[in-house]
Design a protein around this motif. Structure first.
Motif, mmCIF file in Angstrom:
data_model
loop_
_atom_site.group_PDB
_atom_site.id
_atom_site.type_symbol
_atom_site.label_atom_id
_atom_site.label_comp_id
_atom_site.label_asym_id
_atom_site.label_seq_id
_atom_site.Cartn_x
_atom_site.Cartn_y
_atom_site.Cartn_z
ATOM 1 N N LEU A 314 1.196 -1.630 -0.122
ATOM 2 C CA LEU A 314 0.421 0.288 -0.080
ATOM 3 C C LEU A 314 0.889 1.212 0.001
ATOM 4 C CD1 LEU A 314 -2.718 -1.309 3.045
ATOM 5 C CD2 LEU A 314 -3.046 -1.158 0.256
ATOM 6 N N VAL A 315 0.538 2.173 -0.943
ATOM 7 C CA VAL A 315 1.611 3.013 -0.868
ATOM 8 C C VAL A 315 0.457 4.276 -1.109
ATOM 9 C CG1 VAL A 315 3.541 2.230 -2.313
ATOM 10 C CG2 VAL A 315 1.116 3.313 -3.486
ATOM 11 N N ASP A 316 0.904 5.545 -1.000
ATOM 12 C CA ASP A 316 0.227 6.447 -0.786
ATOM 13 C C ASP A 316 -0.054 7.622 -2.253
ATOM 14 O OD1 ASP A 316 -0.142 7.763 1.825
ATOM 15 O OD2 ASP A 316 2.759 8.472 1.290
ATOM 16 N N ASP A 317 0.418 7.121 -3.406
ATOM 17 C CA ASP A 317 0.290 7.568 -4.465
ATOM 18 C C ASP A 317 0.630 7.164 -6.247
ATOM 19 O OD1 ASP A 317 2.583 8.644 -4.334
ATOM 20 O OD2 ASP A 317 1.175 11.312 -4.030
ATOM 21 N N LEU A 318 0.812 7.123 -6.827
ATOM 22 C CA LEU A 318 1.421 7.114 -8.127
ATOM 23 C C LEU A 318 2.882 6.953 -7.853
ATOM 24 C CD1 LEU A 318 1.020 5.821 -10.786
ATOM 25 C CD2 LEU A 318 0.735 7.327 -11.717
ATOM 26 N N ALA A 319 2.882 8.452 -7.608
ATOM 27 C CA ALA A 319 4.810 8.817 -7.734
ATOM 28 C C ALA A 319 5.315 7.730 -6.736
ATOM 29 C CB ALA A 319 4.811 10.380 -6.774
ATOM 30 N N MET A 320 4.754 7.472 -5.518
ATOM 31 C CA MET A 320 5.149 6.254 -4.431
ATOM 32 C C MET A 320 5.262 4.784 -5.036
ATOM 33 S SD MET A 320 4.423 5.852 -0.282
ATOM 34 C CE MET A 320 5.429 5.642 0.913
ATOM 35 N N ALA A 321 4.271 5.315 -5.911
ATOM 36 C CA ALA A 321 4.045 3.350 -6.716
ATOM 37 C C ALA A 321 5.120 3.464 -7.285
ATOM 38 C CB ALA A 321 2.696 3.234 -7.479
ATOM 39 N N THR A 322 5.769 4.459 -8.644
ATOM 40 C CA THR A 322 6.744 4.195 -9.556
ATOM 41 C C THR A 322 7.461 4.428 -8.477
ATOM 42 O OG1 THR A 322 5.069 5.996 -10.352
ATOM 43 C CG2 THR A 322 7.695 5.820 -11.079
ATOM 44 N N ASP A 323 8.323 5.034 -7.494
ATOM 45 C CA ASP A 323 9.465 4.567 -6.986
ATOM 46 C C ASP A 323 9.530 3.006 -6.431
ATOM 47 O OD1 ASP A 323 9.808 7.768 -7.033
ATOM 48 O OD2 ASP A 323 9.577 7.820 -4.768
ATOM 49 N N PHE A 324 8.570 2.685 -5.643
ATOM 50 C CA PHE A 324 8.890 1.831 -5.379
ATOM 51 C C PHE A 324 9.498 0.773 -6.484
ATOM 52 C CE2 PHE A 324 7.286 -2.432 -4.455
ATOM 53 C CZ PHE A 324 8.266 -2.664 -3.312
ATOM 54 N N SER A 325 7.857 0.438 -7.616
ATOM 55 C CA SER A 325 8.533 -0.509 -8.078
ATOM 56 C C SER A 325 9.999 -0.139 -8.780
ATOM 57 C CB SER A 325 7.616 -0.014 -9.998
ATOM 58 O OG SER A 325 7.658 -0.423 -10.935
ATOM 59 N N ASN A 326 10.228 0.763 -9.439
ATOM 60 C CA ASN A 326 11.487 1.189 -9.842
ATOM 61 C C ASN A 326 13.006 0.939 -8.837
ATOM 62 O OD1 ASN A 326 11.273 2.802 -12.050
ATOM 63 N ND2 ASN A 326 11.393 4.260 -11.266
ATOM 64 N N ALA A 327 12.960 0.716 -7.573
ATOM 65 C CA ALA A 327 13.884 0.166 -6.014
ATOM 66 C C ALA A 327 13.632 -1.088 -6.838
ATOM 67 C CB ALA A 327 13.401 0.735 -5.302
#
Length: 434
Positions: A314-327
């Motif tokens: 669970l993330v706050d928004d698409l930007a956080m989802a993007t950061d998590f995916s790239n990590a």
């Protein structure tokens, strides 16, 4: 699946990496075991391979070097619908791979001075095709076609012997090899196959290869690491991974179906959903329970989904989802979000990106024209998937005439003397003194 709640947290890249679900202990154990298996093959050759076949594949007395008639029989008996699908996949992957071969390019540095940049294929490639839990005939296409497009002249194929087929390789795998004209085939499985391809086994006529490629479980991926430096390898395409980024508008039924489609590969498969919509997360969790119970490999799927490598994040928004995916850098990334095509460029670290809910990973596994042999374990942060370039070596060919050499004579000598390597400069001067 377990839930990892990252909402409301400010995470650095290191923090994101720490939150990534991975089965790290299983990977460490696989590396140690694979190294022992590879060393055994290097030291004892065919004897080691036969012992491994009996232990892991429950096969003995089989033909390790596959006779030509086995390939011919498999090709003659393959289901016509399967043959047609393989032939179509070959056409599509050949088209996708052709774009990966750069044209030679000549750079003129100055009058009489030029560098030719060319890409040379390796002489000999070894491809590994899994055949344990799933006989991946499609992987024959994904490995062999790029090597052929690159211009590799010799291709050796290895796949596990099957107890259910009297010690032969799975017939659909053999049929795919036959369709592609591959005649050098070995019934060898797992990490031992990687070691055999890398070191060669003279007793069965297997010469060492220059590059080893192909997917497999974590033991196969770890075996590639064990032979690195002996041969080139593609990325470590180990136990499969899927990460889906989905928003509130996503279809929970499709998200669950796609997660399960990869979880059925192996108990060590990773299935991860990243979403900023708790209601979707709950709906997907319910769908996973319903669909997993109904699928053929429900036990295997259940183990994979319950493992430490799988989670709903669970993330706050698409930007956080993007950061998590790239990590995380998943092998397969699906985007089930609004305006998926517009935001896809933000997802920079993934083996392959599947855009929109009508582009499932299953398509890439078979018929997209892309390659399904992709980096796992976070390697997509720096490594590509398999392609024609895997079998190519960039090479520079330098050509200077006397005037061009004279133009840089003083510079070369000055740098050679500055680095206290005077013979470098003397080699230049020898061309201008009697």
């Amino acid at each position: 699946m377990r839930t990892i709640d990252l909402r409301g947290r400010e995470l650095s890249l290191a923090g994101m990496l720490a939150a990534v679900p991975r089965a790290t202990q299983a990977r460490a154990e696989a590396l140690e075991t694979a190294a022992r298996i590879v060393d055994d093959v290097r030291e004892r050759g065919e004897d080691a391979l036969r012992e491994q076949a009996e232990k892991f594949d429950h096969v003995s007395g089989h033909d390790v070097r596959v006779p030509a008639e086995h390939i011919e029989e498999a090709l003659a008996s393959v289901d016509p619908a399967v043959r047609a699908a393989l032939e179509e996949a070959i056409v599509r992957v050949r088209q996708g791979s052709a774009a990966q071969v750069p044209a030679p390019q000549t750079t003129v540095i100055g009058p009489g001075a030029q560098i030719l940049q060319r890409w040379q294929p390796v002489s000999r490639a070894g491809v590994y095709i899994p055949g344990g839990k799933a006989p991946l005939a499609s992987s024959v296409v994904m490995n062999v076609v790029p090597a052929q497009v690159a211009g590799v002249q010799q291709i050796a194929l290895a796949s596990p012997p099957q107890a259910a087929h009297d010690g032969r390789i799975h017939p659909t795998i053999l049929a795919a090899a036959g369709l592609l004209g591959i005649t050098e085939v070995y019934a060898i499985g797992g990490a031992g196959a990687i070691g055999a391809l890398a070191w060669g086994v003279s007793a069965i006529g297997l010469d060492p290869v220059d590059v080893v490629s192909g997917p497999g479980n974590n033991y196969v991926a770890s075996a590639k690491r064990a032979v690195a430096g002996v041969v080139g390898t593609d990325s470590e395409a180990g136990a499969t991974e899927i990460l889906i980024v989905a928003d509130a508008g996503a279809d929970a039924r499709l998200v669950a179906a796609d997660l399960i489609s990869q979880a059925e590969h192996d108990e060590q498969a990773s299935a991860v959903l990243v979403t900023d919509a708790p209601e979707l997360a709950a709906a997907v969790d319910a769908e996973l329970e319903r669909q997993a119970a109904a699928t053929r490999h429900s036990v295997r799927v259940g183990v994979a989904l319950d493992g430490p490598q799988s989670a709903i994040v669970l993330v706050d928004d698409l930007a956080m989802a993007t950061d998590f995916s790239n990590a995380y850098a998943p092998e397969h990334l699906e985007l089930h979000v609004a305006d998926a095509a517009d935001v896809a460029s933000r997802f920079t670290s993934a083996g392959a990106v599947f855009v929109g809910d009508q582009t499932p990973v299953s398509l890439g596994d078979y018929m997209a024209g892309s390659n399904h042999v992709l980096p796992t374990g976070g390697q997509a942060r720096y490594a590509p998937g398999l392609g024609a370039y895997t079998f190519l070596r960039p090479q520079q060919v330098i050509s200077y005439d006397r005037d061009a050499l004279a133009a840089v004579r003083e510079g070369v000598v000055a740098l050679a003397n500055a680095e206290v390597l005077p013979a470098h400069g003397e080699a230049i001067e020898a061309r201008f003194t009697a």
